[in-house]
Scaffold this motif. Sequence first.
Motif, PDB file in Angstrom:
ATOM      1  N   ARG A   1      -0.502  29.904  16.719  1.00 23.75           N
ATOM      2  CA  ARG A   1      -0.665  30.062  18.172  1.00 23.75           C
ATOM      3  C   ARG A   1      -0.387  31.500  18.618  1.00 23.75           C
ATOM      4  NH1 ARG A   1      -0.895  26.396  22.374  1.00 23.75           N
ATOM      5  NH2 ARG A   1      -0.258  27.244  24.376  1.00 23.75           N
ATOM      6  N   TYR A   2       0.672  32.114  18.075  1.00 21.64           N
ATOM      7  CA  TYR A   2       1.034  33.487  18.426  1.00 21.64           C
ATOM      8  C   TYR A   2      -0.134  34.441  18.172  1.00 21.64           C
ATOM      9  CZ  TYR A   2       3.018  38.092  17.385  1.00 21.64           C
ATOM     10  OH  TYR A   2       3.265  39.436  17.320  1.00 21.64           O
TER      11      TYR A   2
ATOM     12  N   VAL B   1      -2.960  33.887  20.699  1.00 26.16           N
ATOM     13  CA  VAL B   1      -2.634  34.460  22.010  1.00 26.16           C
ATOM     14  C   VAL B   1      -2.831  35.970  21.984  1.00 26.16           C
ATOM     15  CG1 VAL B   1      -0.756  34.875  23.647  1.00 26.16           C
ATOM     16  CG2 VAL B   1      -1.074  32.596  22.674  1.00 26.16           C
TER      17      VAL B   1
ATOM     18  N   ASP C   1       3.100  31.542  26.855  1.00 21.20           N
ATOM     19  CA  ASP C   1       2.538  32.159  25.646  1.00 21.20           C
ATOM     20  C   ASP C   1       2.679  33.672  25.694  1.00 21.20           C
ATOM     21  OD1 ASP C   1       1.821  29.689  24.628  1.00 21.20           O
ATOM     22  OD2 ASP C   1      -0.276  29.840  25.284  1.00 21.20           O
TER      23      ASP C   1
ATOM     24  N   ASN D   1       6.334  34.544  25.030  1.00 15.67           N
ATOM     25  CA  ASN D   1       6.665  34.363  23.618  1.00 15.67           C
ATOM     26  C   ASN D   1       6.081  35.479  22.754  1.00 15.67           C
ATOM     27  OD1 ASN D   1       8.102  32.030  24.148  1.00 15.67           O
ATOM     28  ND2 ASN D   1       6.360  30.691  23.776  1.00 15.67           N
TER      29      ASN D   1
END
Length: 85
Positions: free
Chosen positions: A3-4, A7, A24, A27
């Motif tokens: 996910r990182y 994003v 997001d 993070n």
Amino acid sequence: MPRYERVLERILRGQSDANIDFSDLKNALSRLGFEERIRGSHHIFTRADVEEILNLQPKGSKAKAYQVRQVRGVLIKYRMVSDDE
């Protein structure tokens, strides 16, 4: 793709700045070494080797588009992501 990384790719692509989740974005900045302080609705991100201070506010659950553009500018200026990301 984690996910990182997705994003970061969306931030750097710049095609959907108004569609980035605020959590997001927070993070991603934290994983890049930024320290966060919170003053009311303002989330202030700083890093020792970055001159700019990123002051972010949510718009509902999303990040504000102009603030995503500011983050992208800082990431590119300080080369915080590799060319393949």
